[in-house]
Each structure stands twice: as C-alpha cells, then as structure tokens.
Design a protein around this motif. Structure first.
Motif, PDB file in Angstrom:
ATOM      1  N   PRO A  39      37.046  62.959-107.759  1.00  0.00           N
ATOM      2  CA  PRO A  39      37.788  62.270-108.825  1.00  0.00           C
ATOM      3  C   PRO A  39      37.859  60.759-108.623  1.00  0.00           C
ATOM      4  O   PRO A  39      37.768  59.994-109.594  1.00  0.00           O
ATOM      5  CB  PRO A  39      39.177  62.915-108.747  1.00  0.00           C
ATOM      6  CG  PRO A  39      38.913  64.296-108.238  1.00  0.00           C
ATOM      7  CD  PRO A  39      37.807  64.126-107.241  1.00  0.00           C
ATOM      8  N   GLU A  40      38.000  60.321-107.367  1.00  0.00           N
ATOM      9  CA  GLU A  40      38.059  58.877-107.091  1.00  0.00           C
ATOM     10  C   GLU A  40      36.703  58.222-107.346  1.00  0.00           C
ATOM     11  O   GLU A  40      36.627  57.143-107.973  1.00  0.00           O
ATOM     12  CB  GLU A  40      38.501  58.650-105.643  1.00  0.00           C
ATOM     13  CG  GLU A  40      39.911  59.110-105.317  1.00  0.00           C
ATOM     14  CD  GLU A  40      40.038  60.626-105.206  1.00  0.00           C
ATOM     15  OE1 GLU A  40      41.169  61.133-105.384  1.00  0.00           O
ATOM     16  OE2 GLU A  40      39.000  61.289-104.956  1.00  0.00           O
ATOM     17  N   GLU A  41      35.629  58.863-106.901  1.00  0.00           N
ATOM     18  CA  GLU A  41      34.288  58.339-107.153  1.00  0.00           C
ATOM     19  C   GLU A  41      33.975  58.354-108.637  1.00  0.00           C
ATOM     20  O   GLU A  41      33.267  57.465-109.140  1.00  0.00           O
ATOM     21  CB  GLU A  41      33.250  59.164-106.379  1.00  0.00           C
ATOM     22  CG  GLU A  41      33.338  59.024-104.879  1.00  0.00           C
ATOM     23  CD  GLU A  41      32.484  60.059-104.149  1.00  0.00           C
ATOM     24  OE1 GLU A  41      32.017  59.758-103.034  1.00  0.00           O
ATOM     25  OE2 GLU A  41      32.275  61.162-104.702  1.00  0.00           O
ATOM     26  N   THR A  42      34.495  59.351-109.331  1.00  0.00           N
ATOM     27  CA  THR A  42      34.263  59.466-110.774  1.00  0.00           C
ATOM     28  C   THR A  42      34.866  58.279-111.516  1.00  0.00           C
ATOM     29  O   THR A  42      34.255  57.737-112.448  1.00  0.00           O
ATOM     30  CB  THR A  42      34.855  60.785-111.305  1.00  0.00           C
ATOM     31  OG1 THR A  42      34.056  61.873-110.813  1.00  0.00           O
ATOM     32  CG2 THR A  42      34.868  60.818-112.827  1.00  0.00           C
ATOM     33  N   LEU A  43      36.062  57.838-111.122  1.00  0.00           N
ATOM     34  CA  LEU A  43      36.687  56.669-111.753  1.00  0.00           C
ATOM     35  C   LEU A  43      35.795  55.445-111.624  1.00  0.00           C
ATOM     36  O   LEU A  43      35.592  54.692-112.586  1.00  0.00           O
ATOM     37  CB  LEU A  43      38.055  56.399-111.132  1.00  0.00           C
ATOM     38  CG  LEU A  43      39.202  57.308-111.585  1.00  0.00           C
ATOM     39  CD1 LEU A  43      40.437  57.051-110.732  1.00  0.00           C
ATOM     40  CD2 LEU A  43      39.520  57.079-113.052  1.00  0.00           C
ATOM     41  N   ASP A  44      35.255  55.234-110.428  1.00  0.00           N
ATOM     42  CA  ASP A  44      34.349  54.095-110.216  1.00  0.00           C
ATOM     43  C   ASP A  44      33.075  54.250-111.032  1.00  0.00           C
ATOM     44  O   ASP A  44      32.545  53.274-111.589  1.00  0.00           O
ATOM     45  CB  ASP A  44      33.992  53.971-108.727  1.00  0.00           C
ATOM     46  CG  ASP A  44      35.200  53.591-107.870  1.00  0.00           C
ATOM     47  OD1 ASP A  44      36.156  52.990-108.424  1.00  0.00           O
ATOM     48  OD2 ASP A  44      35.184  53.876-106.657  1.00  0.00           O
ATOM     49  N   PHE A  45      32.575  55.488-111.118  1.00  0.00           N
ATOM     50  CA  PHE A  45      31.339  55.740-111.857  1.00  0.00           C
ATOM     51  C   PHE A  45      31.536  55.444-113.337  1.00  0.00           C
ATOM     52  O   PHE A  45      30.686  54.802-113.978  1.00  0.00           O
ATOM     53  CB  PHE A  45      30.901  57.186-111.652  1.00  0.00           C
ATOM     54  CG  PHE A  45      29.533  57.490-112.177  1.00  0.00           C
ATOM     55  CD1 PHE A  45      28.415  57.346-111.339  1.00  0.00           C
ATOM     56  CD2 PHE A  45      29.322  57.918-113.485  1.00  0.00           C
ATOM     57  CE1 PHE A  45      27.145  57.628-111.832  1.00  0.00           C
ATOM     58  CE2 PHE A  45      28.070  58.199-113.957  1.00  0.00           C
ATOM     59  CZ  PHE A  45      26.957  58.045-113.138  1.00  0.00           C
ATOM     60  N   ILE A  46      32.645  55.918-113.901  1.00  0.00           N
ATOM     61  CA  ILE A  46      32.920  55.684-115.311  1.00  0.00           C
ATOM     62  C   ILE A  46      33.049  54.176-115.580  1.00  0.00           C
ATOM     63  O   ILE A  46      32.550  53.662-116.596  1.00  0.00           O
ATOM     64  CB  ILE A  46      34.200  56.418-115.765  1.00  0.00           C
ATOM     65  CG1 ILE A  46      33.989  57.922-115.690  1.00  0.00           C
ATOM     66  CG2 ILE A  46      34.572  56.021-117.198  1.00  0.00           C
ATOM     67  CD1 ILE A  46      35.253  58.737-115.957  1.00  0.00           C
ATOM     68  N   ALA A  47      33.691  53.468-114.660  1.00  0.00           N
ATOM     69  CA  ALA A  47      33.822  52.015-114.820  1.00  0.00           C
ATOM     70  C   ALA A  47      32.451  51.360-114.807  1.00  0.00           C
ATOM     71  O   ALA A  47      32.197  50.414-115.585  1.00  0.00           O
ATOM     72  CB  ALA A  47      34.695  51.452-113.690  1.00  0.00           C
ATOM     73  N   GLY A  48      31.561  51.852-113.952  1.00  0.00           N
ATOM     74  CA  GLY A  48      30.203  51.307-113.912  1.00  0.00           C
ATOM     75  C   GLY A  48      29.446  51.542-115.197  1.00  0.00           C
ATOM     76  O   GLY A  48      28.757  50.653-115.706  1.00  0.00           O
ATOM     77  N   VAL A  49      29.578  52.745-115.771  1.00  0.00           N
ATOM     78  CA  VAL A  49      28.930  53.035-117.041  1.00  0.00           C
ATOM     79  C   VAL A  49      29.494  52.138-118.152  1.00  0.00           C
ATOM     80  O   VAL A  49      28.751  51.600-118.975  1.00  0.00           O
ATOM     81  CB  VAL A  49      29.134  54.517-117.430  1.00  0.00           C
ATOM     82  CG1 VAL A  49      28.597  54.798-118.836  1.00  0.00           C
ATOM     83  CG2 VAL A  49      28.440  55.435-116.436  1.00  0.00           C
ATOM     84  N   ALA A  50      30.808  51.932-118.119  1.00  0.00           N
ATOM     85  CA  ALA A  50      31.447  51.080-119.133  1.00  0.00           C
ATOM     86  C   ALA A  50      30.943  49.648-119.069  1.00  0.00           C
ATOM     87  O   ALA A  50      30.877  48.961-120.101  1.00  0.00           O
ATOM     88  CB  ALA A  50      32.963  51.114-118.938  1.00  0.00           C
ATOM     89  N   HIS A  51      30.571  49.210-117.878  1.00  0.00           N
ATOM     90  CA  HIS A  51      30.089  47.838-117.712  1.00  0.00           C
ATOM     91  C   HIS A  51      28.577  47.749-117.704  1.00  0.00           C
ATOM     92  O   HIS A  51      27.997  46.725-117.288  1.00  0.00           O
ATOM     93  CB  HIS A  51      30.673  47.227-116.424  1.00  0.00           C
ATOM     94  CG  HIS A  51      32.154  46.976-116.519  1.00  0.00           C
ATOM     95  ND1 HIS A  51      33.079  47.889-116.048  1.00  0.00           N
ATOM     96  CD2 HIS A  51      32.860  45.939-117.018  1.00  0.00           C
ATOM     97  CE1 HIS A  51      34.299  47.419-116.260  1.00  0.00           C
ATOM     98  NE2 HIS A  51      34.188  46.236-116.852  1.00  0.00           N
ATOM     99  N   GLY A  52      27.922  48.831-118.112  1.00  0.00           N
ATOM    100  CA  GLY A  52      26.479  48.795-118.273  1.00  0.00           C
ATOM    101  C   GLY A  52      25.701  49.040-117.016  1.00  0.00           C
ATOM    102  O   GLY A  52      24.487  48.768-116.970  1.00  0.00           O
ATOM    103  N   ALA A  53      26.343  49.568-115.966  1.00  0.00           N
ATOM    104  CA  ALA A  53      25.627  49.818-114.719  1.00  0.00           C
ATOM    105  C   ALA A  53      24.760  51.052-114.822  1.00  0.00           C
ATOM    106  O   ALA A  53      25.023  51.954-115.601  1.00  0.00           O
ATOM    107  CB  ALA A  53      26.639  49.997-113.588  1.00  0.00           C
TER     108      ALA A  53
END
Length: 285
Positions: free
Chosen positions: A271-285
């Motif tokens: 769940p913690e890694e997922t939060l970072d992953f979603i943030a990366g997708v939101a910023h175009g990563a």
C-alpha cells in the motif's frame, strides 16, 4: 455456478435450514410453529422458491435468532416487501438489471469486499467525472437521463465506505487501470488524486500490480469476493460480463478465488509503494 437471484435463494435457504437444526426443530415442527405446511419450509430451505422478508422474520422468531446483524442480513437476502421497507436502489428498479440490484444489495450488507480490476478503477473509488465516462462507454447511445441515473447509482453505492461500520475494501488494480486515460488528462488527474485520498482511509487497502509483474493469476478477468458478518456461509464471488454477472458460491470456488486474491496481494506493490506509484503516474512517470 448460478445467477444472482438463484444464489441468494439457495444461500438464504441453507442458512435457515442450519438455524432450524440449531434450534433442534424438524421441518414439520417449524412449519407448525409458523402455521405453514411442511412443504413450504422445504421449498424455502432448498431454494426452490423465494420467501418474503416477513416470512423470514417469522422463521427467525421461531428459531429464537436474536442476532440483529444476522437477522438484517437474511431479511435483505430475501428482498424487499410490500410495506415500504425497501432499500435506496429500489427507486431505480426499472433501470437496473436484476443482477446489478442483487450486486448492490450484497455490497450493502457485506463486511468485507475484495476486488481485482484490470481495466478501470473500481466503482466504489471512482470520482463523479470518471464514473460518467465509464458509464457512457458501457451504455453507448443511451439518453442523458439514463446515464445520469446510472451515475447516481454508482456514486450512491460509495456510501458503504462511509457507513458505520464501513465496508472494509481491499482492491488490487492492474497498472492498466491507472494508465488508461478515461475522460481526458484532467479527469484522470482528479481520479488519481482521489485514489490516493481513499488509500489513506483505515478501512481501504489499495495495491497496484505493475506491468513488470508479467502474467498473473488475475489476467483472466476481474472479480469481487463479498464476505459477510456473522457467517461465512453467505460469502460469494461475483464475475462481471458485458450483459450479466455470474455468482459463484461453492466452497471450492470461494477458496480458489480467495487464494488467487492472496497471491495477487503478494505480487502487488505494498500500500505504501502503491501511493508513490500512483503519484508517479499522476506526474507522468
């Protein structure tokens, strides 16, 4: 393997049969207590006929069942009665397929929902704009008032996450559900923000299966597992198809899908890694 209404009748009947046995009554004795013929009790217990909520309550009284949570669940499984005691989705009865109404009724009484989604964000976690775009795609060409009503239903379902106690939701999302642009960049940006907000709720657990995992047990399609308070005998797996839903109730099916979900959680990001992953997708990563 059954469709929703048949599963509900059979599960309800099996639970009533177990409660009768626990009360030390034979079917004929139970029938006499409530003023019925034995054949009616038999038809109800085998799922061959439906049963009104009022009749369920008669049987529960006869069996001295005092667990309020269990009583409410069994009455809901029986459906609504004619005395105005119905549930909010019945206002949309002419719009919703019976399988969808069954799904909502199960969702409203479940204590735990485990879901795998490969293509879209789960309905309970959708923003209004995202829900509208998904609905438009599902009912292409439908009039605006029908689309509006279906979106209302989808958003009203989310109240289960705000109830007391709330539904405990565990969702595993394939990365594709985050990458697929639904409704354009702005709609997706708000949807991804909403996912991160929802992930902070104590009763919501979101995990992402990144593409790097490769093939996994969930590639064959999405599924939902509902678990209920008071008894595990009512647990059910729901598989969605384009025009209907399929309900699986056998213990073997429940075990197989539960094990599959456990495996998906192990392979998914935490769940913690997922939060970072979603943030990366939101910023175009």
């Amino acid at each position: 393997m059954q469709y929703g209404p048949a599963v509900r009748r059979r599960k309800l009947g099996a639970e009533l049969r177990a409660l009768r046995a626990r009360a030390g009554l034979k079917s004929g004795e139970a029938a006499r207590l409530v003023g019925w013929h034995q054949s009616k009790v038999s038809r109800i217990e085998t799922g061959r006929s439906g049963v009104k909520p009022a009749d369920v309550e008669l049987l529960l009284d006869a069996y001295d069942v005092r667990d309020a949570e269990l009583r409410e669940l069994l009455v809901v499984l029986a459906g609504s009665d004619d005395n105005g005691r119905h549930h909010w989705w019945h206002a949309y009865r002419g719009l919703l397929p019976s399988t969808y109404s069954d799904f909502i009724s199960l969702e409203s009484q479940a204590s735990v929902m485990r879901t795998l989604e490969n293509s879209v964000v789960p309905g309970l976690l959708q923003t209004p704009e995202y829900a509208r775009e998904v609905t438009l795609a599902a009912v292409d060409g439908a009039p605006d008032d029908k689309v509006d009503a279906l979106v209302e239903v989808r958003l009203a379902r989310q109240d289960v996450l705000r109830s007391n106690p709330p539904l405990r939701l565990s969702a595993v999302l394939d990365e594709a559900a985050l990458r697929r642009t639904v409704g354009g960049p702005e709609v997706m940006a708000r949807q991804l923000d909403h996912l991160r907000e929802a992930a902070h709720l104590p009763h919501v657990r979101i995990q992402v299966l990144p593409f790097g995992v490769g093939a996994h047990v969930g590639v064959t399609g999405p599924f939902v597992i509902f678990s209920f308070p008071s008894t595990s005998d009512l647990d059910v797996v729901v598989l969605d198809h384009l025009t209907s839903s399929l309900y699986l109730e056998r213990k073997e099916d429940l075990q197989a899908y539960s094990e599959a979900f456990d495996s998906l959680q192990v392979h998914a990001l935490s769940p913690e890694e997922t939060l970072d992953f979603i943030a990366g997708v939101a910023h175009g990563a």
